[in-house]
Design a protein around this motif. Structure first.
Motif, PDB file in Angstrom:
ATOM      1  N   UNK B 154       0.830  -1.215   0.000  1.00 23.29           N
ATOM      2  CA  UNK B 154       0.000   0.000   0.000  1.00 23.29           C
ATOM      3  C   UNK B 154       0.861   1.260   0.000  1.00 23.29           C
ATOM      4  N   UNK B 155       0.417   2.318  -0.672  1.00 23.56           N
ATOM      5  CA  UNK B 155       1.204   3.556  -0.676  1.00 23.56           C
ATOM      6  C   UNK B 155       1.152   4.292   0.661  1.00 23.56           C
ATOM      7  N   UNK B 156       0.173   3.973   1.501  1.00 19.94           N
ATOM      8  CA  UNK B 156       0.077   4.650   2.813  1.00 19.94           C
ATOM      9  C   UNK B 156      -0.073   3.617   3.923  1.00 19.94           C
ATOM     10  N   UNK B 157       0.626   3.877   5.006  1.00 16.62           N
ATOM     11  CA  UNK B 157       0.580   2.964   6.160  1.00 16.62           C
ATOM     12  C   UNK B 157       0.091   3.713   7.386  1.00 16.62           C
ATOM     13  N   UNK B 158      -0.844   3.125   8.094  1.00 15.45           N
ATOM     14  CA  UNK B 158      -1.286   3.656   9.381  1.00 15.45           C
ATOM     15  C   UNK B 158      -0.687   2.758  10.463  1.00 15.45           C
ATOM     16  N   UNK B 159       0.133   3.327  11.307  1.00 13.25           N
ATOM     17  CA  UNK B 159       0.776   2.532  12.353  1.00 13.25           C
ATOM     18  C   UNK B 159       0.308   3.038  13.711  1.00 13.25           C
ATOM     19  N   UNK B 160      -0.435   2.205  14.422  1.00 11.16           N
ATOM     20  CA  UNK B 160      -0.991   2.623  15.716  1.00 11.16           C
ATOM     21  C   UNK B 160      -0.112   2.060  16.833  1.00 11.16           C
ATOM     22  N   UNK B 161       0.622   2.923  17.490  1.00 14.77           N
ATOM     23  CA  UNK B 161       1.548   2.551  18.569  1.00 14.77           C
ATOM     24  C   UNK B 161       2.398   1.340  18.168  1.00 14.77           C
ATOM     25  N   UNK B 162       3.240   1.491  17.140  1.00 14.96           N
ATOM     26  CA  UNK B 162       3.934   0.306  16.599  1.00 14.96           C
ATOM     27  C   UNK B 162       4.954  -0.323  17.539  1.00 14.96           C
ATOM     28  N   UNK B 175      11.464   0.648  14.512  1.00 16.41           N
ATOM     29  CA  UNK B 175      11.705   2.032  14.065  1.00 16.41           C
ATOM     30  C   UNK B 175      12.564   2.053  12.797  1.00 16.41           C
ATOM     31  N   UNK B 176      13.585   1.187  12.759  1.00 16.97           N
ATOM     32  CA  UNK B 176      14.431   1.118  11.558  1.00 16.97           C
ATOM     33  C   UNK B 176      13.611   0.727  10.329  1.00 16.97           C
ATOM     34  N   UNK B 198      10.410   8.864  19.894  1.00 16.31           N
ATOM     35  CA  UNK B 198      10.232   8.114  18.648  1.00 16.31           C
ATOM     36  C   UNK B 198       9.684   9.033  17.546  1.00 16.31           C
ATOM     37  N   UNK B 199       8.699   9.835  17.909  1.00 13.32           N
ATOM     38  CA  UNK B 199       8.118  10.755  16.931  1.00 13.32           C
ATOM     39  C   UNK B 199       9.174  11.731  16.443  1.00 13.32           C
ATOM     40  N   UNK B 200      10.029  12.195  17.364  1.00 16.66           N
ATOM     41  CA  UNK B 200      11.084  13.154  16.995  1.00 16.66           C
ATOM     42  C   UNK B 200      12.054  12.528  16.000  1.00 16.66           C
ATOM     43  N   UNK B 201      12.344  11.234  16.205  1.00 15.06           N
ATOM     44  CA  UNK B 201      13.282  10.556  15.295  1.00 15.06           C
ATOM     45  C   UNK B 201      12.653  10.303  13.925  1.00 15.06           C
ATOM     46  N   UNK B 202      11.350   9.995  13.910  1.00 15.65           N
ATOM     47  CA  UNK B 202      10.764   9.494  12.663  1.00 15.65           C
ATOM     48  C   UNK B 202       9.943  10.507  11.863  1.00 15.65           C
ATOM     49  N   UNK B 203       9.309  11.457  12.554  1.00 19.55           N
ATOM     50  CA  UNK B 203       8.267  12.229  11.867  1.00 19.55           C
ATOM     51  C   UNK B 203       8.773  13.507  11.208  1.00 19.55           C
TER      52      UNK B 203
END
Lengths: 271, 314
Positions: B154-162, B175-176, B198-203
């Motif tokens: 899928x072109x979009x992924x929804x990740x809920x508290x992965x 995270x990697x 985590x959000x700071x690293x990824x978003x």
């Protein structure tokens, strides 16, 4: 309607149910009792009892002979009559316990067990429509119940004919009422088990609770047996078709309610 | 960049509570969009609304330009969702779990084994492919659940508290994987998390949610700039700076010296554009500048400031 999705879901639910040893042992016990033990006991009763005389056999079953079968009294020996009345007619409704139990077990797994194990949510995120999910789960619960009943029926027929051969003198089973019951009544009874489970699934939290609650349906089968034994109802082929139609109407009403209950937005709030 | 998700005044209320309170936001193609908020803030409800699994009470939301209320099935065929718990069929093998979902997403039967093997290999689970999932560790189950969400590419992924409930090593692995999906495969990722580091690293962009309302949204730099009027700067010299050097900083309009500690001057500026002129001034005064580091505000500082203030102009 995407039948590939319906098939995939049904196959998965069946496979998942087959991986549960409780289901397998339960089914094997049912088979042993209904398809093996009962026909062996009934066909061998006249031979095992040294005091079993023709007159006694007649006295014992006289009260059980439904009016449409009274004519058999003149055509069969009392021993053969005992086997024909019990196995050919009176035991028949009891066999409906098999589709009922199997469909209730799998439907409980499919509708409640999936919520209990929290595996329903990813299914709701797939492109499958509500109707496809609903039909897939109904097929998963109905088909094994019907197929397993037919398999047991074949074993039952073989044992009845082979074990009863010395008394009966020929292969006489199945009778027409059994054939009609297998074709018409077994599928609708199986669907009844599923549809009642769907309604119950909204009120219970665990698979076991759901399965126990559906146990009440066995009363229906017991009711049919009693009705037939006391002469209130005789499941002739015509009556069996009629009873099947009545059950089908009840099924349709329950399924209609079930479709409403099984909407995606209702289900997601319960996971 | 194309808008992939757009919410206009989206609202969802239940009989006793309001889960989503008139939200408006957009997510662009290729972004890693972080939805931050405490438990019960409405993150999961928003994912359900955007996938057409729940119907909004009012307002609209569009994914790939399609209305979530009427085109849910079409949208769900193009999204992958990792739910908060892995929710796998524990009696079935890893391979069976993936191939089952492959059929749901319309992957041709002939391609399913190949795709399943690819996904298992990507998640480093090939050696456990034929084992029932019940015996897997939490981290393995989570990776398998991500593989399931990716089965149909899928072109979009929804990740809920992965990474919820995972040990630090498994969290880092997940995270990697998310980082690889965003950078190598250009997936748009909608990440729900209450893990701020985590959000700071990824978003690349975040929105802060509380009791169904977005309190703030934007990139971390944008939020920092809008929230704090000054940028802290640390300036280090080889030797203790002379009073003339310190005065050169003080004389710059918009700069305020906070402290001088040994070879370091700590000051803040109202605009980062001032920094080059400060550098020129201290060098002119003979300062042997060794290092200058504008200090970014952490997402944690931004988050708690926003929560304390009860929001900012989004």
């Amino acid at each position: 309607m995407n039948f590939r999705i319906i098939r995939a879901l049904a196959e998965k639910d069946i496979e998942d149910a087959l991986h549960n040893p409780i289901n397998i042992y339960g089914a094997l016990i049912i088979s042993f009792i209904f398809a093996i033990l009962i026909p062996v006991l009934i066909t061998q009763t006249p031979s095992f009892d040294p005091n079993f005389t023709g007159q006694e056999a007649f006295d014992e079953i006289e009260a059980l002979i439904p009016p449409p079968l009274v004519s058999l009294i003149d055509t069969l020996t009392p021993e053969a009559l005992f086997i024909v009345i019990i196995l050919g007619y009176l035991i028949a409704p009891l066999f409906l316990v098999i589709p009922l139990m199997i469909s209730c077990i799998i439907a409980s797994e499919a509708f409640v067990g999936e919520k209990e194990r929290k595996t329903l949510e990813p299914l709701l995120y797939t492109p499958a429509t509500d109707t496809e999910l609903f039909l897939g789960k109904i097929a998963a619960a109905m088909i094994p119940g019907i197929v397993y009943t037919w398999m047991n029926f074949l074993i039952f027929a073989l044992i009845v004919n082979i074990a009863g051969l010395p008394i009966m003198g020929s292969f006489w089973f199945p009778t027409m009422n059994w054939i009609v019951m297998m074709i018409f009544l077994v599928p609708v009874i199986s669907l009844l088990g599923v549809s009642v489970t769907i309604i119950i699934s909204t009120r219970v939290k665990t698979f076991m609770e759901a399965y126990q609650a559906t146990g009440i349906l066995v009363l229906l089968v017991v009711g049919l047996m009693i009705a037939q034994s006391v002469g209130l109802l005789f499941l002739s082929p015509g009556v069996t078709v009629l009873v099947s139609l009545v059950v089908l109407v009840v099924d349709a009403l329950l399924i209609k309610i079930g479709i409403k209950i099984f909407s995606r937005s209702e289900q997601i709030t319960r996971v | 960049m194309t808008t992939i998700i757009q919410a206009d005044n989206l609202h969802k209320s239940f009989p006793t509570t309001t889960a989503i309170d008139h939200l408006s936001f957009e997510v662009l193609e290729g972004e890693v969009f972080g939805l931050l908020g405490p438990n019960g803030s409405g993150k999961t409800t928003l994912v359900r609304l955007l996938n057409g699994v729940l119907t909004p009470t009012s307002g609209r939301a569009y994914v790939f330009g399609k209305d979530v209320t009427t085109d849910g099935s079409w949208i769900r065929a193009r999204t992958g969702v990792l739910t908060e718990t892995p929710s796998l069929y524990e009696r079935l093998t890893a391979k069976k779990n993936l191939s089952f979902f492959g059929r749901f997403y319309g992957i041709p039967d002939a391609e399913i084994p190949k795709r399943t093997d690819e996904m298992l290999s990507l998640m480093h689970l090939s050696d456990r492919a034929d084992e029932p999932v019940g015996g897997f560790s939490k981290g393995m189950k989570q990776r398998l659940a991500i593989a399931r969400a990716l089965m149909h590419d899928p072109p979009i992924l929804f990740l809920d508290e992965p990474t919820s409930g995972l040990d630090p090593e498994s969290s880092r692995q997940v995270e990697d994987i998310i980082q690889e999906l965003a950078s190598d495969e250009q997936k748009t990722i909608f990440l729900c998390t209450h893990n701020l580091s985590q959000a700071e690293r990824l978003c690349s962009k975040v929105a802060m949610l509380n009791t169904g309302k977005i309190l703030a949204q934007g990139s971390i730099q944008e939020l920092s700039r809008r929230l704090f009027s000054a940028i802290p700067v640390e300036m280090e010299f080889l030797h203790e700076p002379s009073p003339a050097v310190i005065q050169a900083v003080r004389n710059t309009k918009g700069a305020t010296v906070d402290s001088v500690e040994g070879t370091t001057i700590l000051f803040h500026v109202t605009d980062k554009e001032l920094i080059p002129s400060i550098i020129r001034a201290v060098i002119q005064e003979g300062g042997d500048l060794f290092r200058i580091a504008p200090q970014d505000y952490s997402l944690e500082e931004i988050y708690f400031t926003v929560q304390r203030q009860g929001g900012m102009t989004v």
